[in-house]
Each structure stands twice: as C-alpha cells, then as structure tokens.
Scaffold this active site. Sequence first.
Site, PDB file in Angstrom:
ATOM      1  N   ASN B  33       0.855  -1.182   0.000  1.00 45.51           N
ATOM      2  CA  ASN B  33       0.000   0.000   0.000  1.00 45.51           C
ATOM      3  C   ASN B  33       0.895   1.237   0.000  1.00 45.51           C
ATOM      4  O   ASN B  33       1.739   1.388   0.887  1.00 45.51           O
ATOM      5  CB  ASN B  33      -0.904   0.000   1.243  1.00 45.51           C
ATOM      6  CG  ASN B  33      -1.861   1.183   1.269  1.00 45.51           C
ATOM      7  OD1 ASN B  33      -1.435   2.330   1.332  1.00 45.51           O
ATOM      8  ND2 ASN B  33      -3.146   0.899   1.207  1.00 45.51           N
ATOM      9  N   THR B  56      -5.037  -0.333  -2.800  1.00 49.08           N
ATOM     10  CA  THR B  56      -5.464   1.026  -2.466  1.00 49.08           C
ATOM     11  C   THR B  56      -6.704   0.885  -1.594  1.00 49.08           C
ATOM     12  O   THR B  56      -7.631   0.137  -1.924  1.00 49.08           O
ATOM     13  CB  THR B  56      -5.660   1.916  -3.711  1.00 49.08           C
ATOM     14  OG1 THR B  56      -6.046   3.222  -3.276  1.00 49.08           O
ATOM     15  CG2 THR B  56      -6.679   1.386  -4.694  1.00 49.08           C
ATOM     16  N   GLU B  57      -6.676   1.553  -0.433  1.00 48.35           N
ATOM     17  CA  GLU B  57      -7.620   1.204   0.629  1.00 48.35           C
ATOM     18  C   GLU B  57      -9.066   1.545   0.315  1.00 48.35           C
ATOM     19  O   GLU B  57      -9.966   1.103   1.022  1.00 48.35           O
ATOM     20  CB  GLU B  57      -7.181   1.820   1.963  1.00 48.35           C
ATOM     21  CG  GLU B  57      -7.116   3.333   2.007  1.00 48.35           C
ATOM     22  CD  GLU B  57      -5.721   3.867   1.690  1.00 48.35           C
ATOM     23  OE1 GLU B  57      -4.978   3.189   0.951  1.00 48.35           O
ATOM     24  OE2 GLU B  57      -5.402   4.971   2.174  1.00 48.35           O
ATOM     25  N   ASN B  58      -9.291   2.306  -0.749  1.00 48.35           N
ATOM     26  CA  ASN B  58     -10.687   2.550  -1.110  1.00 48.35           C
ATOM     27  C   ASN B  58     -11.322   1.352  -1.811  1.00 48.35           C
ATOM     28  O   ASN B  58     -12.518   1.374  -2.085  1.00 48.35           O
ATOM     29  CB  ASN B  58     -10.809   3.817  -1.960  1.00 48.35           C
ATOM     30  CG  ASN B  58      -9.923   3.814  -3.167  1.00 48.35           C
ATOM     31  OD1 ASN B  58      -8.738   3.496  -3.075  1.00 48.35           O
ATOM     32  ND2 ASN B  58     -10.468   4.137  -4.316  1.00 48.35           N
ATOM     33  N   SER B  98     -11.543  -4.137   2.782  1.00 51.33           N
ATOM     34  CA  SER B  98     -10.257  -3.511   2.491  1.00 51.33           C
ATOM     35  C   SER B  98      -9.457  -3.285   3.776  1.00 51.33           C
ATOM     36  O   SER B  98      -8.243  -3.523   3.829  1.00 51.33           O
ATOM     37  CB  SER B  98     -10.480  -2.177   1.776  1.00 51.33           C
ATOM     38  OG  SER B  98      -9.251  -1.625   1.393  1.00 51.33           O
TER      39      SER B  98
END
Lengths: 236, 224
Positions: B33, B56-58, B98
Amino acid sequence: MIDKRVSSAAEAVGDVFDGAVVMVGGFGEAGSPIELIHALIDQGATDLTVVSNNTGSGEVGLAALLKAGRVSKIICSFPRTANSTVFPDLYRSGKTELELVPQGTLAERIRAGGAGIPGFYTPAAVGTPLAEGKESREFDGQEFLLERGLKADFALIKGQVADTHGNVIYNKTARNFGPPMAMAAKVAIVQVNEVVEPGEIDPEIVVTPGIFVQRVVEVADPAFESELVAAGVSYP
Amino acid sequence: MTHNAPQTSIVGRTRQEMAKRLAQDIANGSYVNLGIGIPELVARFVPEGRTLIYHTENGLLGMGPSPEPGAGDPELINAGKRHVTANPGAAFFHHADSFAMIRGGHIDLCVLGAMQVSKDGDLANWSTGAPDAIPAVGGAMDLVAGVKSVFVITQHCTKHGDPKLVESCTYPLTGCGVIDRIYTDLAVIDVTAEGFRLVELSPGVDFEYVQERTGAELLPIAHT
C-alpha cells in the site's frame, strides 16, 4: 411479489425525518449518490447526523446538503478534500459537529452495526488523540481500543445494477462503503443505473444481497461530482 | 563534503532517487500500500523481474498506473482520489474488507510520508494540531496499526530546515512504535530498540552531516 422499486429519488427519500441518522456512501465522488442527496435537499429534512467518509466538494451533493444547513453532525474520516470549502466553514463556525474516525474504524463500525455487533476492539489510533475517552484493553500483550458499532435510520447508496428484490452489484471502486452501509441502515436506499428483473443478475456475483436493501431507484445517467463542480453548478 | 554549503546546493537524493532506493527493498510478490505523495513514486521504480500487487484502501488490489489523459473513469480511483487502472488479476471489494486486509496483517508493506518520526518509531503525519486546521485522518492510523512493515519516505528536514527525525514527536501521533525504516534524501535509517540506526548514507553525504540534521542520536551502521 416483491418489488422494491420506487419511481423517483424524491419518493425514495420521502420519509427521511428531522434528526435522522443518514449514512451516505461514496469515497470522493466514486459511489456518491448525488441524485439521492439532491432529492434529500429538496425534501427538507434537517438536524441530520450524516455518516460519510468525506464531506463532498464544490456546492453539489453532500457539500450542498451541508451548505443547506441540514447537517448538525458528521461522522467522517477525511472531511478535507480538494474543492472542499463548505465543510471547513461550517466546522470553523461551530455549526456542524465533527466526529473524526479513522477510515478503517469507520468502515468496521458500520459493518459491525449491520452485523449485530455493538462494539469491537481495534489497534488503530492507540496512543493518538483519537483514543481519548475510549476504553482500552490488552489482548496478548497489545493494546486495543473499544469502538462502537454504528447504525442508521437511512443509507443513501449508489450501485450499478439492482434487481427488484434489492440485490445489488456495483461499479469498480464506487463499491466502497455501499455494502456495509446497506447492512447498517433500517432503510437502505440504492440508486442504480439500471433496475432489472429477478434472475437477471447471476446470484454468484451479487455483492449486496437484497435482504439489506429496502428501496431501489433507477437513475439511468447519474451525474458526477467533478463534472458538476467543473460546470460551476451550485445545488439547488 | 562541506558542512557550510549554501542552502541552494543539492545534497543527497532527489525524490525520484529516494523512491528508487526504497523500491530495491521490496520483495517480489509483496502486497503493498503506497501513501499519497512521494510514496506514489515508488511504483515507477520496481526492479525488473519483480511483480508487486498494489492495494489502495478505497477498494482495489492490483492497482495499475494512471490512465491516458481523458481516459479516466471517475469510479476507478485510488486513495488520493486520482484516476487509476486495474491490472489483469485485480479485485474490487468494499471498505470493511479492504481494512480487514490492512488490520488483519495481510498487507506486507505500507509506505507513508511523515511530518515527524521519533526514535521509538512513533509517527506523526496527519495533523499539525493547529486550532484552525480541519482535522482529517483517513486510513493512516489503520495502516500503521495493521500492516506488517511500515516504511516512511520523506525529506530529512522540513522546508524550514527542522529535523523530521526527532527524539519525540511534537505533532499529534498517527501511531506509536510503528515505523520500521526511513528513507530520506540523506540516508536510509532503521528504527531499532536502541533508536535510529544508520543503514546507508546517500552518495556524497557523510555521517556528521546527517547527524546534524537529525533531532536524536544517530547510531552508526551496524557491522554484523
């Protein structure tokens, strides 16, 4: 026969009441249910507590709801975005209360609320200002914070396709908060580009099962926040 | 190496060189990340023959490069809300999943920017604590608490010349004891139980130069 379709965004948000807790999906503009938010502005409910990752941009969508003075409190992880001026003004003037929550804690609080879990322990924010006032507990030599599940009266969500039973699939990273918010709200309202008949979505690819969704409304050609902002739109 | 070089002289690595240096240390097959800013540059410098999977944390694993101008999809974005692409083998998921990847220790490495890092590995990177600032935290606290290794990539000093590597952070913390290694324009530095330990100096930089710009004791390279 089950048919969760409603004919318009206005009808979909018709019973949102003053003081309601409203979850609003979206991460930035991806998954932001602009048409449902605009219908809520027209509907007039106020003193809302909004749960959302961001606070919108320009003067459309969530930023327009804030600007209209309808939100007394926002539970949020990142209320600062490019083109975001409405919330900073409200925050500085003390008109809207902010509960700042780490993004993963926010997502899990919403998921837990929808899953019947009143609280859980997380390592995020231990030793930081966001731990203040929170109960902590040690597990296996590591410190964790107690966080509460979040529920809502309504959720406004953007999907791609739903069937009339409320099964939903999403579009790419617009999925973000939709599935957990649908679980956590008494009335989950999903706007989608297309509503189809049961059987037209392969059960193997359903992301949000219909049990979590109370209303679906077709918005065939939804607007995007960035396009509205670029066009200088200010809603209403 | 002179200690009284004029301020305009360029000493140490550029941002690109910092990112390239960090990229050498990421193992093939890692789930990674990358934070917003200099961390994003790391993806450009992955050594030949290594495949990394970017999270990607979204809600995307297998994030690819930016699309051609005009070809972006507003519903395919990264955590910095910029248009990205999805590589073959990518997967989309919701936010709770996520962050289960993050909090559950499934992500191998996270690379973040920093305002301050303490010798104990505390990180401050979300707020200056200024009273009129709008507080915004995003996923940084979850990332540092959950990801197996956390690297910081940052200029060694602030624009005003103050050290970012300090005895203890004065800005509000993002996490305590969470940073493993720091890549700056001047050096690569490990955070150890004894404090900051030099791993490598940037070309043309000497130990004293780095120590003078570090707000805590810098231990020499460990010879094992």
